[in-house]
Design an enzyme around this catalytic site. Structure first.
Site, PDB file in Angstrom:
ATOM      1  N   ASP A  96      -0.751  -2.520   8.905  1.00  0.00           N
ATOM      2  CA  ASP A  96      -0.384  -2.584   7.491  1.00  0.00           C
ATOM      3  C   ASP A  96      -1.634  -2.551   6.620  1.00  0.00           C
ATOM      4  O   ASP A  96      -2.492  -3.426   6.720  1.00  0.00           O
ATOM      5  CB  ASP A  96       0.409  -3.871   7.216  1.00  0.00           C
ATOM      6  CG  ASP A  96       0.802  -4.010   5.761  1.00  0.00           C
ATOM      7  OD1 ASP A  96       1.959  -3.682   5.437  1.00  0.00           O
ATOM      8  OD2 ASP A  96      -0.041  -4.451   4.950  1.00  0.00           O
ATOM      9  N   TYR A 101      -6.584  -1.982  -0.984  1.00  0.00           N
ATOM     10  CA  TYR A 101      -7.473  -2.654  -0.037  1.00  0.00           C
ATOM     11  C   TYR A 101      -8.779  -1.869   0.156  1.00  0.00           C
ATOM     12  O   TYR A 101      -9.753  -2.400   0.688  1.00  0.00           O
ATOM     13  CB  TYR A 101      -6.812  -2.833   1.334  1.00  0.00           C
ATOM     14  CG  TYR A 101      -5.554  -3.659   1.355  1.00  0.00           C
ATOM     15  CD1 TYR A 101      -5.136  -4.412   0.268  1.00  0.00           C
ATOM     16  CD2 TYR A 101      -4.752  -3.671   2.505  1.00  0.00           C
ATOM     17  CE1 TYR A 101      -3.965  -5.156   0.313  1.00  0.00           C
ATOM     18  CE2 TYR A 101      -3.587  -4.413   2.556  1.00  0.00           C
ATOM     19  CZ  TYR A 101      -3.192  -5.148   1.460  1.00  0.00           C
ATOM     20  OH  TYR A 101      -2.025  -5.868   1.520  1.00  0.00           O
ATOM     21  N   LYS A 139       0.603   1.140   0.913  1.00  0.00           N
ATOM     22  CA  LYS A 139       1.286   0.759  -0.324  1.00  0.00           C
ATOM     23  C   LYS A 139       0.667   1.476  -1.518  1.00  0.00           C
ATOM     24  O   LYS A 139      -0.551   1.675  -1.567  1.00  0.00           O
ATOM     25  CB  LYS A 139       1.201  -0.755  -0.535  1.00  0.00           C
ATOM     26  CG  LYS A 139       1.616  -1.575   0.676  1.00  0.00           C
ATOM     27  CD  LYS A 139       1.440  -3.062   0.420  1.00  0.00           C
ATOM     28  CE  LYS A 139       1.423  -3.834   1.718  1.00  0.00           C
ATOM     29  NZ  LYS A 139       0.166  -3.657   2.479  1.00  0.00           N
ATOM     30  N   HIS A 198       3.715  -1.490  -4.259  1.00  0.00           N
ATOM     31  CA  HIS A 198       3.003  -2.744  -4.024  1.00  0.00           C
ATOM     32  C   HIS A 198       3.484  -3.887  -4.924  1.00  0.00           C
ATOM     33  O   HIS A 198       3.618  -5.028  -4.470  1.00  0.00           O
ATOM     34  CB  HIS A 198       1.501  -2.524  -4.213  1.00  0.00           C
ATOM     35  CG  HIS A 198       0.657  -3.439  -3.399  1.00  0.00           C
ATOM     36  ND1 HIS A 198      -0.569  -3.083  -2.893  1.00  0.00           N
ATOM     37  CD2 HIS A 198       0.854  -4.723  -2.990  1.00  0.00           C
ATOM     38  CE1 HIS A 198      -1.087  -4.097  -2.214  1.00  0.00           C
ATOM     39  NE2 HIS A 198      -0.250  -5.097  -2.264  1.00  0.00           N
TER      40      HIS A 198
END
Length: 274
Positions: free
Chosen positions: A45, A50, A75, A108
């Site tokens: 994931d 990120y 996401k 998200h």
């Protein structure tokens, strides 16, 4: 170590326990993802925000496991909400990941004040219809935003990934998900370690099962039916987090952990985020 699967509402199967890469720098993500896959994880994931999709993609490739054995989630970030921007953002994520088909794509955050999540959802529906994504879902949606999404689109998300741990158990959301056939996926399943793993009640249960408090919490999630994505960069802990299928918590254990709910949210509130 074999991880059992859940079947999503469109028939796609997803591992019940995966590996999260939140807060892992891109230059460390390749090693962490490869270590996780070598330990037995098959679900990874990540997310655009990120900033480690490229490293995650390199780790997927370096592990040498056939693509069809892996389940990859990413996401869509808030800045890319809206139909056209979401489609472009997806292309960018896929290029960074080095993939042709994604297993699960999530919005998200709902950002209700911006009012773009319905258009964004239409983009995800198109991606799924075009065969570029096997399943679509959301993250951090509340009862209100989730119900509106379902009512106005007619498409029920496969997953809602929400903050969920013993100090913030989200029982009402879990019940709502069950009513709609949506799988609950827990982020920060270990409560980011902020006091939770030192809780005396968990320590007592862990000692009784000869397990760590983290293993007890992950087992609690699994017995509730949650999908979980613990994160670590330490190889021994990566393996430890996966080793939660060889024991079972008793009804008394589950009740004790259920009594730890303090309504304590560690992350942002979805109603005010953004």
């Amino acid at each position: 170590m074999t991880v059992s699967d859940v079947t999503l509402n469109n028939g796609i199967t997803m591992p019940r326990l995966g590996f999260g890469v939140w807060q892992i720098p891109d230059d460390e993500a390749e090693r962490a993802v490869r270590t996780a896959i070598e330990a037995g994880y098959r679900s990874i994931d990540t997310a655009a925000v990120y900033e480690n999709e490229a490293g995650t993609g390199r780790g997927l490739k370096a592990a040498g496991v056939p693509r069809e054995e892996l389940f990859v989630t990413t996401k869509l970030w808030n800045d890319d909400q809206g139909y056209d921007r979401a489609l472009r953002a997806f292309d960018a994520s896929m290029e960074r990941l080095g993939l042709d088909v994604l297993d699960l794509y999530l919005i998200h955050w709902p950002l209700p004040g911006h009012g773009r999540y319905l258009g964004t959802w239409r983009a995800l529906e198109k991606l799924q219809a075009d065969g570029r994504v096997r399943a679509i879902g959301v993250s951090n949606f509340t009862a209100e935003t989730l119900q509106r999404l379902i009512d106005e689109s007619g498409t029920v998300p496969a997953v809602n990934q929400i903050e969920l741990h013993p100090y913030f158990q989200q029982n009402a959301m879990r019940a709502l998900h069950a009513d709609h056939g949506i799988h609950t996926e827990a982020w920060s399943p270990l409560g980011q370690g902020r006091g939770l793993l030192e809780d005396p009640a968990l320590a007592e249960i862990a000692a009784r099962h000869d397990r760590t408090p983290a293993q007890v919490v992950l087992r609690w999630h699994l017995q509730l039916g949650n999908v979980v994505i613990p994160k670590s960069v330490t190889p021994s802990r990566i393996a430890e987090n996966l080793d939660v299928f060889g024991f079972e918590l008793s009804e008394a254990d589950m009740t004790a952990i259920g009594g730890m709910d303090a309504g304590t949210r560690l992350g942002p509130d979805p109603d005010t985020m953004g």
